[in-house]
Design a protein around this motif. Structure first.
Motif, PDB file in Angstrom:
ATOM      1  N   ALA A 106      -7.886   0.899  -9.606  1.00  0.00           N
ATOM      2  CA  ALA A 106      -8.627   1.686  -8.352  1.00  0.00           C
ATOM      3  C   ALA A 106      -8.116   1.569  -7.218  1.00  0.00           C
ATOM      4  O   ALA A 106      -7.483   2.479  -6.348  1.00  0.00           O
ATOM      5  N   PHE A 107      -7.698   0.273  -6.808  1.00  0.00           N
ATOM      6  CA  PHE A 107      -6.813  -0.171  -5.853  1.00  0.00           C
ATOM      7  C   PHE A 107      -5.632   0.454  -5.702  1.00  0.00           C
ATOM      8  O   PHE A 107      -5.193   0.893  -4.608  1.00  0.00           O
ATOM      9  N   ALA A 108      -4.948   0.334  -6.794  1.00  0.00           N
ATOM     10  CA  ALA A 108      -3.531   0.874  -6.821  1.00  0.00           C
ATOM     11  C   ALA A 108      -3.671   2.805  -6.470  1.00  0.00           C
ATOM     12  O   ALA A 108      -2.656   3.299  -5.981  1.00  0.00           O
ATOM     13  N   LEU A 109      -4.762   3.110  -7.216  1.00  0.00           N
ATOM     14  CA  LEU A 109      -4.823   4.702  -7.023  1.00  0.00           C
ATOM     15  C   LEU A 109      -5.284   5.256  -5.525  1.00  0.00           C
ATOM     16  O   LEU A 109      -4.707   6.273  -5.114  1.00  0.00           O
ATOM     17  N   PHE A 110      -5.709   4.257  -4.897  1.00  0.00           N
ATOM     18  CA  PHE A 110      -5.944   4.538  -3.224  1.00  0.00           C
ATOM     19  C   PHE A 110      -4.861   3.906  -2.647  1.00  0.00           C
ATOM     20  O   PHE A 110      -4.951   4.107  -1.271  1.00  0.00           O
ATOM     21  N   GLY A 111      -3.758   3.575  -3.206  1.00  0.00           N
ATOM     22  CA  GLY A 111      -2.593   3.272  -2.361  1.00  0.00           C
ATOM     23  C   GLY A 111      -2.609   1.918  -1.675  1.00  0.00           C
ATOM     24  O   GLY A 111      -1.751   1.498  -0.794  1.00  0.00           O
ATOM     25  N   LEU A 112      -3.291   0.898  -2.071  1.00  0.00           N
ATOM     26  CA  LEU A 112      -3.517  -0.189  -1.654  1.00  0.00           C
ATOM     27  C   LEU A 112      -2.295  -1.338  -1.907  1.00  0.00           C
ATOM     28  O   LEU A 112      -2.107  -2.183  -1.384  1.00  0.00           O
ATOM     29  N   TYR A 113      -1.391  -0.664  -2.898  1.00  0.00           N
ATOM     30  CA  TYR A 113      -0.303  -1.569  -3.212  1.00  0.00           C
ATOM     31  C   TYR A 113       1.009  -0.751  -2.664  1.00  0.00           C
ATOM     32  O   TYR A 113       2.107  -1.152  -3.067  1.00  0.00           O
ATOM     33  N   ASP A 114       0.944   0.193  -1.943  1.00  0.00           N
ATOM     34  CA  ASP A 114       1.945   1.113  -1.551  1.00  0.00           C
ATOM     35  C   ASP A 114       2.790   0.122  -0.535  1.00  0.00           C
ATOM     36  O   ASP A 114       2.265   0.099   0.687  1.00  0.00           O
ATOM     37  N   SER A 115       3.801  -0.152  -0.657  1.00  0.00           N
ATOM     38  CA  SER A 115       4.862  -0.988   0.284  1.00  0.00           C
ATOM     39  C   SER A 115       5.187  -0.387   1.290  1.00  0.00           C
ATOM     40  O   SER A 115       5.591  -0.988   2.304  1.00  0.00           O
ATOM     41  N   HIS A 116       5.181   1.068   1.410  1.00  0.00           N
ATOM     42  CA  HIS A 116       5.633   1.909   2.400  1.00  0.00           C
ATOM     43  C   HIS A 116       4.512   2.157   3.225  1.00  0.00           C
ATOM     44  O   HIS A 116       4.679   2.945   4.342  1.00  0.00           O
ATOM     45  N   SER A 117       3.279   1.961   2.860  1.00  0.00           N
ATOM     46  CA  SER A 117       2.293   2.360   3.896  1.00  0.00           C
ATOM     47  C   SER A 117       2.128   1.579   4.831  1.00  0.00           C
ATOM     48  O   SER A 117       2.234   0.348   4.951  1.00  0.00           O
ATOM     49  N   LYS A 118       1.960   2.077   6.248  1.00  0.00           N
ATOM     50  CA  LYS A 118       1.559   1.531   7.629  1.00  0.00           C
ATOM     51  C   LYS A 118       0.186   1.250   7.910  1.00  0.00           C
ATOM     52  O   LYS A 118      -0.020   0.850   9.051  1.00  0.00           O
ATOM     53  N   GLY A 137      -3.461  -0.114   8.128  1.00  0.00           N
ATOM     54  CA  GLY A 137      -4.165  -1.195   8.247  1.00  0.00           C
ATOM     55  C   GLY A 137      -5.350  -1.197   9.041  1.00  0.00           C
ATOM     56  O   GLY A 137      -5.908   0.020   9.309  1.00  0.00           O
ATOM     57  N   GLY A 138      -6.044  -2.311   8.965  1.00  0.00           N
ATOM     58  CA  GLY A 138      -7.235  -2.261   9.918  1.00  0.00           C
ATOM     59  C   GLY A 138      -8.512  -1.452   8.979  1.00  0.00           C
ATOM     60  O   GLY A 138      -8.754  -1.626   7.757  1.00  0.00           O
ATOM     61  N   ILE A 139      -8.800  -0.484   9.868  1.00  0.00           N
ATOM     62  CA  ILE A 139     -10.183   0.412   9.189  1.00  0.00           C
ATOM     63  C   ILE A 139      -9.855   1.186   8.330  1.00  0.00           C
ATOM     64  O   ILE A 139     -10.401   1.450   7.396  1.00  0.00           O
ATOM     65  N   VAL A 140      -8.323   1.917   8.432  1.00  0.00           N
ATOM     66  CA  VAL A 140      -8.004   2.676   7.170  1.00  0.00           C
ATOM     67  C   VAL A 140      -7.933   1.843   6.063  1.00  0.00           C
ATOM     68  O   VAL A 140      -8.310   2.398   4.818  1.00  0.00           O
ATOM     69  N   GLU A 141      -7.576   0.620   5.950  1.00  0.00           N
ATOM     70  CA  GLU A 141      -7.217  -0.165   4.752  1.00  0.00           C
ATOM     71  C   GLU A 141      -8.510  -0.570   4.091  1.00  0.00           C
ATOM     72  O   GLU A 141      -8.830  -0.616   3.074  1.00  0.00           O
ATOM     73  N   SER A 142      -9.428  -0.802   5.196  1.00  0.00           N
ATOM     74  CA  SER A 142     -10.913  -1.109   4.706  1.00  0.00           C
ATOM     75  C   SER A 142     -11.549  -0.004   3.949  1.00  0.00           C
ATOM     76  O   SER A 142     -12.358   0.034   2.887  1.00  0.00           O
ATOM     77  N   ALA A 143     -11.557   1.275   4.621  1.00  0.00           N
ATOM     78  CA  ALA A 143     -11.993   2.647   4.250  1.00  0.00           C
ATOM     79  C   ALA A 143     -11.509   2.811   2.854  1.00  0.00           C
ATOM     80  O   ALA A 143     -12.250   2.958   1.905  1.00  0.00           O
ATOM     81  N   LYS A 144      -9.988   2.697   2.528  1.00  0.00           N
ATOM     82  CA  LYS A 144      -9.710   2.746   1.084  1.00  0.00           C
ATOM     83  C   LYS A 144     -10.101   1.781   0.091  1.00  0.00           C
ATOM     84  O   LYS A 144     -10.412   1.959  -1.134  1.00  0.00           O
ATOM     85  N   ARG A 198      -7.764  -8.956   2.645  1.00  0.00           N
ATOM     86  CA  ARG A 198      -6.728  -8.165   3.045  1.00  0.00           C
ATOM     87  C   ARG A 198      -6.566  -8.250   4.762  1.00  0.00           C
ATOM     88  O   ARG A 198      -5.580  -8.239   5.300  1.00  0.00           O
ATOM     89  N   PHE A 199      -7.554  -8.608   5.486  1.00  0.00           N
ATOM     90  CA  PHE A 199      -7.487  -8.907   6.910  1.00  0.00           C
ATOM     91  C   PHE A 199      -6.495 -10.391   7.071  1.00  0.00           C
ATOM     92  O   PHE A 199      -5.565 -10.114   7.850  1.00  0.00           O
TER      93      PHE A 199
END
Length: 226
Positions: free
Chosen positions: A89-101, A103-110, A154-155
């Motif tokens: 599920a984390f992978a599907l929500f892009g939490l392992y996308d190395s190109h994603s910039k 962080g913070g609230i956006v990453e926590s929401a994902k 993640r923080f």
């Protein structure tokens, strides 16, 4: 080299920036190692969440349905099965996308959405397979605790990534095409390597004759030189 189409103040990333001093390890290898590290930490966090959920439900004996069995081996088996589901599920929500910039609230929401989706899949599975009997309070606790533990890790991981970027790791080399005010504004945004994840090399002039760029960054040449 890869150019993103657009105005004259656009960043260019690729092998043209390879002349900048960087770690001997390739950027692709660095990103692969980071992804493996994140998967391992997330798996440990989710596994710990299931253990805490078991403690809340069966050792503190907080319950909505006392008839649910408390066999540790059964719930250990559930945890071993569900941890990969959470990671997927984390992978599907892009939490392992190395190109994603993000962080913070956006990453926590994902992270929250991924934990919610995984929990909902387990709930659906209990309806599809009636023989799958588990404590609802255990599952709800695992949902909330997994979010809290993964979001917290993640923080900490973001701070680790910032520290590594400060040492030259996990930085994408980039050139700024153009020497106008828009290019200077973009360069100013990217100069914070730790947050942007971009190692800005300099400017590529689109004018002839060449116009100087920002004094903080060199002018590496014109478009014909790239």
């Amino acid at each position: 080299m890869h150019m993103h189409p657009g105005s004259s103040g656009l960043a260019v990333t690729g092998e043209a920036a390879a002349s900048v001093k960087a770690p001997a390890m390739s950027l692709a290898t660095q990103r692969t190692l980071l992804t493996c590290f994140l998967i391992a930490i997330d798996s440990l966090a989710v596994g710990a969440a299931f253990r805490v959920a078991y403690w809340i439900r069966f050792e503190l004996q907080l319950t909505l349905a006392p008839e649910v069995p408390a066999a540790p081996d059964t719930y250990q088996g559930f945890a071993l099965t569900f941890v990969p589901l959470w990671v997927l599920a984390f992978a599907l929500f892009g939490l392992y996308d190395s190109h994603s910039k993000h962080g913070g609230i956006v990453e926590s929401a994902k992270t929250f959405n991924a934990c919610t989706m995984a929990t909902m899949l387990v709930i659906v599975a209990t309806f599809v397979f009636p023989q799958l009997i588990l404590s609802r309070l255990w599952l709800v606790s695992a949902w909330l605790v997994s979010f809290l533990l993964v979001a917290s890790s993640r923080f900490v991981n973001r701070r680790l990534v910032y520290a590594l970027r400060g040492r030259g790791y996990l930085l994408s080399p980039a050139l700024i095409v153009g020497t106008n005010e828009e290019a200077s504004s973009l360069a100013a945004c990217l100069l914070d390597w730790q947050s942007s994840g971009v190692r800005t090399i300099g400017y590529v002039s689109t004018a002839s004759p060449l116009r100087p760029g920002d004094p903080e960054l060199p002018l590496v040449g014109g478009l014909d030189d790239v």
